[in-house]
Design a protein around this motif. Structure first.
Motif, PDB file in Angstrom:
ATOM      1  N   ALA A  21       0.830  -1.205   0.000  1.00  0.00           N
ATOM      2  CA  ALA A  21       0.000   0.000   0.000  1.00  0.00           C
ATOM      3  C   ALA A  21       0.865   1.255   0.000  1.00  0.00           C
ATOM      4  CB  ALA A  21      -0.926  -0.009   1.218  1.00  0.00           C
ATOM      5  N   LEU A  22       1.880   1.263   0.852  1.00  0.00           N
ATOM      6  CA  LEU A  22       2.787   2.414   0.921  1.00  0.00           C
ATOM      7  C   LEU A  22       3.513   2.618  -0.407  1.00  0.00           C
ATOM      8  CD1 LEU A  22       4.446   4.635   2.305  1.00  0.00           C
ATOM      9  CD2 LEU A  22       5.953   2.849   3.206  1.00  0.00           C
ATOM     10  N   THR A  23       4.013   1.546  -0.987  1.00  0.00           N
ATOM     11  CA  THR A  23       4.725   1.645  -2.264  1.00  0.00           C
ATOM     12  C   THR A  23       3.815   2.218  -3.341  1.00  0.00           C
ATOM     13  OG1 THR A  23       6.160  -0.236  -1.701  1.00  0.00           O
ATOM     14  CG2 THR A  23       5.986   0.347  -4.029  1.00  0.00           C
ATOM     15  N   GLY A  24       2.562   1.763  -3.338  1.00  0.00           N
ATOM     16  CA  GLY A  24       1.606   2.271  -4.321  1.00  0.00           C
ATOM     17  C   GLY A  24       1.369   3.763  -4.172  1.00  0.00           C
ATOM     18  N   ILE A  25       1.214   4.209  -2.941  1.00  0.00           N
ATOM     19  CA  ILE A  25       0.996   5.635  -2.672  1.00  0.00           C
ATOM     20  C   ILE A  25       2.209   6.457  -3.109  1.00  0.00           C
ATOM     21  CG2 ILE A  25       0.760   7.356  -0.827  1.00  0.00           C
ATOM     22  CD1 ILE A  25      -0.896   5.250   0.703  1.00  0.00           C
ATOM     23  N   GLN A  26       3.404   5.950  -2.793  1.00  0.00           N
ATOM     24  CA  GLN A  26       4.620   6.689  -3.130  1.00  0.00           C
ATOM     25  C   GLN A  26       4.840   6.755  -4.637  1.00  0.00           C
ATOM     26  OE1 GLN A  26       7.414   4.741  -0.023  1.00  0.00           O
ATOM     27  NE2 GLN A  26       8.051   6.875  -0.134  1.00  0.00           N
ATOM     28  N   GLU A  27       4.573   5.661  -5.313  1.00  0.00           N
ATOM     29  CA  GLU A  27       4.776   5.649  -6.764  1.00  0.00           C
ATOM     30  C   GLU A  27       3.762   6.546  -7.470  1.00  0.00           C
ATOM     31  OE1 GLU A  27       4.802   1.596  -8.059  1.00  0.00           O
ATOM     32  OE2 GLU A  27       6.793   1.197  -7.219  1.00  0.00           O
ATOM     33  N   ARG A  28       2.536   6.555  -6.954  1.00  0.00           N
ATOM     34  CA  ARG A  28       1.487   7.372  -7.571  1.00  0.00           C
ATOM     35  C   ARG A  28       1.688   8.859  -7.263  1.00  0.00           C
ATOM     36  NH1 ARG A  28      -3.637   5.812  -9.887  1.00  0.00           N
ATOM     37  NH2 ARG A  28      -4.231   7.658 -11.061  1.00  0.00           N
ATOM     38  N   GLY A  29       2.073   9.147  -6.023  1.00  0.00           N
ATOM     39  CA  GLY A  29       2.196  10.539  -5.615  1.00  0.00           C
ATOM     40  C   GLY A  29       3.597  11.118  -5.708  1.00  0.00           C
ATOM     41  N   LYS A  30       4.569  10.264  -6.019  1.00  0.00           N
ATOM     42  CA  LYS A  30       5.972  10.712  -6.127  1.00  0.00           C
ATOM     43  C   LYS A  30       6.436  11.426  -4.859  1.00  0.00           C
ATOM     44  CE  LYS A  30       5.700   9.381 -10.425  1.00  0.00           C
ATOM     45  NZ  LYS A  30       6.142   8.007 -10.776  1.00  0.00           N
ATOM     46  N   ALA A  31       6.030  10.899  -3.700  1.00  0.00           N
ATOM     47  CA  ALA A  31       6.379  11.537  -2.425  1.00  0.00           C
ATOM     48  C   ALA A  31       7.230  10.613  -1.567  1.00  0.00           C
ATOM     49  CB  ALA A  31       5.112  11.926  -1.664  1.00  0.00           C
ATOM     50  N   VAL A  32       7.999  11.208  -0.685  1.00  0.00           N
ATOM     51  CA  VAL A  32       8.820  10.467   0.281  1.00  0.00           C
ATOM     52  C   VAL A  32       8.494  11.001   1.673  1.00  0.00           C
ATOM     53  CG1 VAL A  32      10.687  10.053  -1.363  1.00  0.00           C
ATOM     54  CG2 VAL A  32      10.732  12.106   0.075  1.00  0.00           C
ATOM     55  N   PRO A  33       8.859  10.262   2.719  1.00  0.00           N
ATOM     56  CA  PRO A  33       8.601  10.742   4.079  1.00  0.00           C
ATOM     57  C   PRO A  33       9.253  12.105   4.318  1.00  0.00           C
ATOM     58  CG  PRO A  33       9.152   8.416   4.129  1.00  0.00           C
ATOM     59  CD  PRO A  33       9.416   8.885   2.723  1.00  0.00           C
ATOM     60  N   MET A  92       0.292  12.096   3.091  1.00  0.00           N
ATOM     61  CA  MET A  92      -0.167  10.857   3.722  1.00  0.00           C
ATOM     62  C   MET A  92       0.942   9.808   3.806  1.00  0.00           C
ATOM     63  SD  MET A  92      -2.612   8.962   0.918  1.00  0.00           S
ATOM     64  CE  MET A  92      -3.843  10.246   0.822  1.00  0.00           C
ATOM     65  N   VAL A  93       1.979   9.968   2.998  1.00  0.00           N
ATOM     66  CA  VAL A  93       3.122   9.047   3.071  1.00  0.00           C
ATOM     67  C   VAL A  93       3.721   9.048   4.476  1.00  0.00           C
ATOM     68  CG1 VAL A  93       5.518   8.702   2.298  1.00  0.00           C
ATOM     69  CG2 VAL A  93       3.706   9.083   0.627  1.00  0.00           C
ATOM     70  N   ASP A  94       3.692  10.192   5.143  1.00  0.00           N
ATOM     71  CA  ASP A  94       4.265  10.278   6.490  1.00  0.00           C
ATOM     72  C   ASP A  94       3.528   9.384   7.484  1.00  0.00           C
ATOM     73  OD1 ASP A  94       6.449  12.267   6.201  1.00  0.00           O
ATOM     74  OD2 ASP A  94       4.801  13.521   5.498  1.00  0.00           O
ATOM     75  N   ALA A  95       2.232   9.203   7.299  1.00  0.00           N
ATOM     76  CA  ALA A  95       1.465   8.311   8.173  1.00  0.00           C
ATOM     77  C   ALA A  95       1.693   6.848   7.795  1.00  0.00           C
ATOM     78  CB  ALA A  95      -0.024   8.641   8.090  1.00  0.00           C
ATOM     79  N   TRP A  96       1.622   6.560   6.503  1.00  0.00           N
ATOM     80  CA  TRP A  96       1.772   5.166   6.055  1.00  0.00           C
ATOM     81  C   TRP A  96       3.189   4.634   6.275  1.00  0.00           C
ATOM     82  CZ3 TRP A  96      -1.977   1.798   4.367  1.00  0.00           C
ATOM     83  CH2 TRP A  96      -3.247   2.352   4.122  1.00  0.00           C
ATOM     84  N   SER A  97       4.185   5.466   6.047  1.00  0.00           N
ATOM     85  CA  SER A  97       5.571   5.013   6.233  1.00  0.00           C
ATOM     86  C   SER A  97       5.858   4.771   7.714  1.00  0.00           C
ATOM     87  CB  SER A  97       6.569   6.008   5.642  1.00  0.00           C
ATOM     88  OG  SER A  97       6.456   7.276   6.269  1.00  0.00           O
ATOM     89  N   ALA A  98       5.354   5.666   8.575  1.00  0.00           N
ATOM     90  CA  ALA A  98       5.538   5.483  10.015  1.00  0.00           C
ATOM     91  C   ALA A  98       4.803   4.234  10.495  1.00  0.00           C
ATOM     92  CB  ALA A  98       5.026   6.717  10.764  1.00  0.00           C
ATOM     93  N   ALA A  99       3.673   3.955   9.867  1.00  0.00           N
ATOM     94  CA  ALA A  99       2.908   2.754  10.205  1.00  0.00           C
ATOM     95  C   ALA A  99       3.705   1.497   9.882  1.00  0.00           C
ATOM     96  CB  ALA A  99       1.585   2.733   9.434  1.00  0.00           C
ATOM     97  N   LEU A 100       4.305   1.482   8.697  1.00  0.00           N
ATOM     98  CA  LEU A 100       5.089   0.313   8.289  1.00  0.00           C
ATOM     99  C   LEU A 100       6.303   0.121   9.185  1.00  0.00           C
ATOM    100  CD1 LEU A 100       5.625  -2.024   6.331  1.00  0.00           C
ATOM    101  CD2 LEU A 100       6.879  -0.405   4.888  1.00  0.00           C
ATOM    102  N   ASP A 143      -1.178  17.711   8.210  1.00  0.00           N
ATOM    103  CA  ASP A 143      -1.562  17.344   6.855  1.00  0.00           C
ATOM    104  C   ASP A 143      -2.849  16.523   6.901  1.00  0.00           C
ATOM    105  OD1 ASP A 143      -0.993  16.977   3.901  1.00  0.00           O
ATOM    106  OD2 ASP A 143      -1.176  14.905   4.598  1.00  0.00           O
ATOM    107  N   PRO A 144      -3.912  16.949   6.209  1.00  0.00           N
ATOM    108  CA  PRO A 144      -5.181  16.231   6.276  1.00  0.00           C
ATOM    109  C   PRO A 144      -5.106  14.795   5.754  1.00  0.00           C
ATOM    110  CG  PRO A 144      -5.247  17.963   4.607  1.00  0.00           C
ATOM    111  CD  PRO A 144      -4.019  18.183   5.414  1.00  0.00           C
ATOM    112  N   GLY A 145      -4.295  14.572   4.715  1.00  0.00           N
ATOM    113  CA  GLY A 145      -4.156  13.220   4.175  1.00  0.00           C
ATOM    114  C   GLY A 145      -3.480  12.268   5.152  1.00  0.00           C
TER     115      GLY A 145
END
Length: 222
Positions: A114-126, A131-139, A190-192
């Motif tokens: 899920a995190l990889t998908g979000i990062q690839e789609r949004g081109k974002a890093v922690p 929302m990557v900041d929440a998902w990456s911290a979760a992982l 961040d709302p996301g």
């Protein structure tokens, strides 16, 4: 072990929690975005919850795929494609499991996908206030928990996501509409990331309910 009932409960609880926090998410997005995050997400997850009531699913992967397709078609802005991709990748990871039930290791694979998908789609890093900041911290938290109990994995993920979302307040936005504000975005959540923390909290709650249900069945069997 977590099964299709857990997956459905996760998404139904997500719909409930997002609805309860709809106004909060709208307000957070109004400050640093365009103000429609809560409304869009609520609409999407209500559609998911309604669809789950009207359909039959055999595996968690089928539930995740349905959620992905529904979110992609009903949620506007950036959140629809990002969360839709997250659940689409989660479905692919769950499909690879040769069992209708998911273990702790499977849960980690789903989170990673899920995190990889979000990062690839949004081109974002922690660290970029997304929302990557929440998902990456979760992982990271889930991996650090080193549990063989899948319920504990999701509990750790939820706790990590909450911390990850809280940490976005001190970040300067580097992606999306919030990035136009530059340093003025500092001091705002961040709302996301916040909504993602709620979604992962729902996963943990559903896992706890599944574990309690299984314990009750064992007691009844005796």
């Amino acid at each position: 072990m977590l099964d299709v009932k857990w997956a459905k409960e996760w998404l139904q609880l997500s719909a409930k929690i997002i609805n309860e926090h709809r106004d909060e998410l709208i307000e957070l997005d109004r400050v640093i975005g365009d103000g429609d995050h809560g409304e869009n997400l609520d609409r999407g997850f209500q559609a998911v919850a309604a669809g789950l009531m009207d359909s039959t699913f055999s595996t968690p992967a089928e539930v995740f795929k349905f959620a992905a397709q529904t979110l992609l078609s009903t949620v506007g802005g950036a959140s629809g494609p990002l969360l839709g991709t997250a659940f689409l990748r989660a479905a692919k990871a769950a499909t690879a499991v040769d069992s209708p039930q998911l273990s702790a290791a499977d849960s980690l694979q789903i989170l990673q996908a899920a995190l990889t998908g979000i990062q690839e789609r949004g081109k974002a890093v922690p660290g970029e206030k997304t929302m990557v900041d929440a998902w990456s911290a979760a992982l990271v938290a889930a991996q650090a928990a080193a549990q063989i109990d899948p319920c504990k994995i999701w509990e750790a993920a939820a706790a990590g996501a909450a911390k990850g979302a809280a940490a976005t307040a001190d970040m300067c936005a580097r992606k999306g509409r919030a990035s136009y504000l530059g340093e003025r975005s500092i001091g705002h959540l961040d709302p996301g990331a916040v909504s993602s923390a709620y979604i992962l909290a729902a996963a943990a709650q559903a896992a706890q309910a599944a574990q309690a249900d299984q314990a009750n069945h064992v007691e009844d069997a005796h």
